[in-house]
Design an enzyme around this catalytic site. Structure first.
Site, short mmCIF file in Angstrom:
data_model
loop_
_atom_site.label_atom_id
_atom_site.label_comp_id
_atom_site.label_asym_id
_atom_site.label_seq_id
_atom_site.Cartn_x
_atom_site.Cartn_y
_atom_site.Cartn_z
N LYS A 134 0.82 -1.21 0.00
CA LYS A 134 0.00 0.00 0.00
C LYS A 134 0.86 1.27 0.00
O LYS A 134 0.42 2.31 -0.46
CB LYS A 134 -0.96 -0.02 1.18
CG LYS A 134 -2.01 -1.10 1.02
CD LYS A 134 -3.18 -0.95 1.96
CE LYS A 134 -4.31 -1.91 1.60
NZ LYS A 134 -3.97 -3.34 1.79
C1 PLP Z 1 -4.57 -4.42 1.12
C2 PLP Z 1 -3.83 -5.70 1.04
C3 PLP Z 1 -4.23 -6.73 0.14
C4 PLP Z 1 -5.44 -6.61 -0.74
O1 PLP Z 1 -5.30 -5.64 -1.76
P1 PLP Z 1 -6.59 -5.09 -2.52
O2 PLP Z 1 -6.10 -3.94 -3.31
O3 PLP Z 1 -7.56 -4.68 -1.46
O4 PLP Z 1 -7.11 -6.20 -3.37
C5 PLP Z 1 -3.45 -7.87 0.09
N1 PLP Z 1 -2.38 -8.04 0.90
C6 PLP Z 1 -1.99 -7.09 1.77
C7 PLP Z 1 -0.81 -7.35 2.65
C8 PLP Z 1 -2.69 -5.88 1.88
O5 PLP Z 1 -2.29 -4.94 2.76
#
Ligand code: PLP
Length: 494
Positions: A134
């Protein structure tokens, strides 16, 4: 570049359509409840690909984003991407790339030379400040917010709820940014000690952590209640940075390009080479960016969507039925960032799948928003699903443990439980004709308990994070009480 809502009453004419990038940057949903998308996807060709292949991450980011942003001067955009994508910011995890790469590609099985055999690789996206992918988008968002707010002479107070990754990523992106305050709600004593320490140890005066004595859903309900209080929302300039934010999706498009270039480097020649990506998915934000990169013309042969036991999306891609779950039906798993009951970005993809028909989207989501489901299996558009490159699969706790163990034994690499879901499902779809690139979404240090369960020992901590839990913490503990949260915000916003 103009943006439209997936639910616009009449394309181009409605109030919610025809916005610029900066106009939708600070907002969330369109006023009609839809999600914003470009009115038309920018197209790239062979010569763009050839020119972009050797660019640094920051320059590639500028080149890609310029196709989506026409109301920020190119020089300013370049300054922002160079401020964001630096080896110092993305060198926190196990990034040992001597070349100062932001998203190194790690081959588990290199492509066999000459035979065109597809290799297997992990694209490292988790070397940012909070050790999850993220940060790739959120760090850019922090700089974009500061830039646009300053230009408009505005301020924003970001209110959010987190069960872990999103909140810390937002706080590390917004700390110290002019014109931005963050009020982040988290469930008291329900996050891992590492996650708590990551957030609560921040001492920046514009970051406020609020731990509510309840669950994540209680925290989320408070955020909804405050956001529905229009008078309060306007008076205190309340905003959000949740996963439907368009700029976050746009920023994620960049690493699909970077990953494509890295995976095809050793194959020689660029012409038409395809790459498959496997994506651990929850709210469909990460893989939505892959869909958009593909619509732009990046030769992505396959988009492999991996879910955990919360398999709402796997069910759709197999059956055509989209059936969001009740909270009580949503399991707490060992890949917790994928524990979703509905996928908030999914509407963007369905909009494209049904031929960008906003009337149909409004009809489908009126069923979903009323707690129901929809079924596209008998519609002609569902037969076109293979044209979009999507395949899917699911992974369980036992799969995660086995995949973490096998990856450690075979390749000497410790991966986190979410990346393990992606690797498990991606491996099932490997073919000889293209490399499979698994997107790493977090580092194992964030999920120690599951690593210990799989391997019998703790994962390495990145340098500088060894004593994180011993740092002083700054957090306000509150009851599940909307008024109390509102009073707290009011007291800290002049
Ligand atoms: C947010 C997240 C996901 C999922 O990603 P999306 O964009 O919501 O599909 C998967 N793994 C981790 C570690 C995350 O923080």
């Amino acid at each position: 570049m103009r943006y439209i809502s997936t639910r616009a009453q009449t394309a181009g004419a409605a109030d919610s359509s025809n916005r610029t990038f900066s106009e939708i940057l600070l907002g969330g949903l369109a006023p009609d409840g839809g999600l914003y998308l470009p009115a038309r996807y920018p197209r790239i060709d062979e010569s763009d690909l050839a020119q972009w292949r050797e660019l640094s991450y920051a320059d590639l980011a500028c080149a890609v984003l310029a196709r989506f942003i026409d109301d920020i001067p190119l020089d300013d955009l370049r300054t922002l991407t160079h401020r964001t994508y630096t080896p110092a910011i993305y060198g926190n995890g196990r990034n040992d790339s001597a070349a100062g790469e932001i998203t190194p590609l790690r081959w588990l099985e290199p492509p066999a030379q000459g035979r065109g055999e597809g290799g297997l690789a992990i694209l490292e996206l988790s070397n940012g400040p909070t050790l999850a992918f993220k940060d790739m988008a959120m760090q850019l968002l922090g700089n974009l917010f500061e830039y646009v707010l300053e230009r408009n002479g505005e301020e924003i107070n970001i209110l959010g709820a987190t069960s872990g990754d999103t909140g810390s990523s937002a706080e590390y992106a917004m700390r110290g940014k002019r014109g931005v305050r963050v009020f982040m709600l988290s469930p008291h004593q329900r996050m891992s000690p590492f996650q708590r320490a990551q957030m609560y140890s921040l001492q920046d005066p514009n970051i406020y952590n609020i731990a509510v004595r309840g669950t994540f859903d209680d925290a989320q309900d408070i955020v909804k209640a405050v956001s529905n209080d229009q008078a309060f929302k306007t008076r205190y300039r309340i905003g959000a940075v949740n996963s439907i934010n368009w700029a976050r999706v746009a920023a994620q498009v960049i690493y699909y390009f970077k990953g494509y270039f890295a995976a095809t480097r050793e194959l020689g020649g660029s012409g038409g080479r395809q790459v498959a990506f496997a994506v651990p998915s929850g709210n469909f934000g990460n893989i939505c960016a892959g869909h958009i990169a593909r619509m732009m013309g990046l030769p992505i042969g396959r988009l492999v969507l991996a879910t955990n036991e919360n398999d709402v999306l796997d069910e759709f891609f197999r059956s055509g039925v989209y059936r969001p779950r009740a909270t009580s039906e949503t399991a707490a798993t060992s890949s917790p960032s994928m524990d979703i009951s509905k996928a908030s970005n999914f509407e963007r993809f369905v909009f494209d799948l049904v031929g960008r028909d906003p009337d149909l989207i409004r009809q489908l989501w009126s069923q979903v928003d009323a707690g129901g489901s929809f079924d596209l299996s008998s519609m002609p558009c569902f037969a076109r699903l293979p044209d979009f490159g999507f395949v899917s699969g699911r992974s369980t706790h036992a799969d995660r443990l086995a995949t973490i163990r096998r990856t450690h034994d075979r390749y000497g690499l410790v991966i986190d439980p979410h990346t393990a879901d992606g690797l498990k499902v991606g491996s099932e779809y490997r073919t000889a004709d293209m490399p499979m690139v698994v997107l790493e979404t977090a580092l194992p240090a964030k999920f120690e308990a599951t690593i210990v369960e799989a391997l019998g020992h703790r994962p390495d901590r990145p340098a500088g994070m060894e004593g994180l839990e011993t740092l002083p913490q700054r957090v306000e503990v509150m009851d599940v009480n909307v008024n109390q949260v509102q009073r707290f915000i009011a007291r800290h916003v002049q």
